[in-house]
Structure formats: structure tokens, C-alpha cells
Design an enzyme around this catalytic site. Sequence first.
Site, mmCIF file in Angstrom:
data_model
loop_
_atom_site.group_PDB
_atom_site.id
_atom_site.type_symbol
_atom_site.label_atom_id
_atom_site.label_comp_id
_atom_site.label_asym_id
_atom_site.label_seq_id
_atom_site.Cartn_x
_atom_site.Cartn_y
_atom_site.Cartn_z
ATOM 1 C CG HIS A 17 -1.933 -1.017 1.363
ATOM 2 N ND1 HIS A 17 -2.027 -1.857 2.441
ATOM 3 C CD2 HIS A 17 -2.934 -1.386 0.513
ATOM 4 C CE1 HIS A 17 -3.052 -2.687 2.268
ATOM 5 N NE2 HIS A 17 -3.608 -2.434 1.116
ATOM 6 C CE LYS A 41 -12.840 -7.486 2.341
ATOM 7 N NZ LYS A 41 -11.828 -6.536 1.881
ATOM 8 N NE ARG A 90 -3.108 -7.102 -4.473
ATOM 9 C CZ ARG A 90 -3.822 -7.296 -3.381
ATOM 10 N NH1 ARG A 90 -3.198 -7.586 -2.253
ATOM 11 N NH2 ARG A 90 -5.128 -7.230 -3.395
ATOM 12 C CB SER A 128 -4.410 -6.788 4.250
ATOM 13 O OG SER A 128 -3.902 -5.519 3.924
#
Length: 157
Positions: A17, A41, A90, A128
Site C-alpha cells: 500500500h 467484512k 497485483r 493484508s
Amino acid sequence: MKIAVFPGSFDPITKGHVDLIERAHPLFDKIYVAIGENSVKSSLFSLEQRLTWLKDVFRDNPKIEVGQFTGLTVNYCREVNARYLLRGLRNASDFDYEKTISQLNNIIGKDLETVFLISRPEYSHFSSTIVREIIKGKGDYKPFLPANIEINYSENN
Ligand code: ADP
């Protein structure tokens, strides 16, 4: 004034990040790094803890503002006058997911544009989710997190 929002869970913030934000830095006059509180979440770290880490990581950078929001990202963007969203890519599954969100945000956010940066190869395997697993297993998280983040294993879990 070019204002961007970099929304995420940041549970926790990783070097991936930080790298993305540093690379986006010259493109904008202000970047709001904002924690979106997600009703679905659940997070490992509290909102307060995540905000403290973000403030700590970017405290010497006047262009970066740390924030939080609930509900739609587009509403937060409107609130802070941001016309740009910042997101990282990514891999192909990031692309598939982000493509849909970006197209929807462009409609409901009127002229809100998402700016994507491809992650640096050395960070493309950082997430994460993986870091949370390492932390839950009391592993060495240092290679993945900004240097000023300390997790005390005797207090956590
Ligand atoms: P979310 O819960 O919205 O996925 P994250 O905190 O996991 O939030 O990620 C926020 C943004 O940061 C996403 O656009 C994600 O693709 C990007 N990101 C996460 N990890 C990396 C990384 N290692 N390199 C580049 N971008 C990343």
C-alpha cells in the site's frame, strides 16, 4: 486541485500500500487514504488501531490525509471533493474485481475516474489477508509492514 481517495480496509496497511501511495504522490495535490468500514467484512484490527497506524505512517506527509467512511465510496469522494479513486492491481483477479467496481463507480459517482497503478513486482505477492494469517500464527510480519508498525504478540490474540 487534483484530489484522490485511496480506499481500503488496511487491515493492516502493508509495504505494498505504502509503495502505491508513494508512486501516486506526484500525480495528485491531495490523497485521502481512507478506511471504508465494511458491513460484511469483519476486521482483525480495530478501526482505531488501523487509523492510528495510517496516521503514524503518513504523519510527515502533508499531502496525505487519513480518513474513514461508512457506506459508498462515491459518497465519501463527493464529501471530500475527490474526482479520482486510486487502486492497485497485483494480478488478473484484482483486475477482474476492480474493473467492475470502477465501471459502477464511474456511473454512480458521475465523472469519478479510477486511476490504477500496477504493483511493483517485489510487492505483488503482498496482501493484508496473508499478513493477517502470519500475525495470527505469530510469525515474522516485519518484511511486509511499514517499519513503524509493531505488533505485541503478548497482548494480541
Ligand atoms: P480492500 O479491502 O478494498 O481490498 P485493501 O486494503 O486490501 O482493501 O487494498 C486497498 C487497495 O490496495 C486495493 O486497490 C488493492 O489492490 C491495493 N493493494 C493491496 N496490496 C497491494 C500491493 N501489495 N501492491 C499494490 N497494491 C496493493
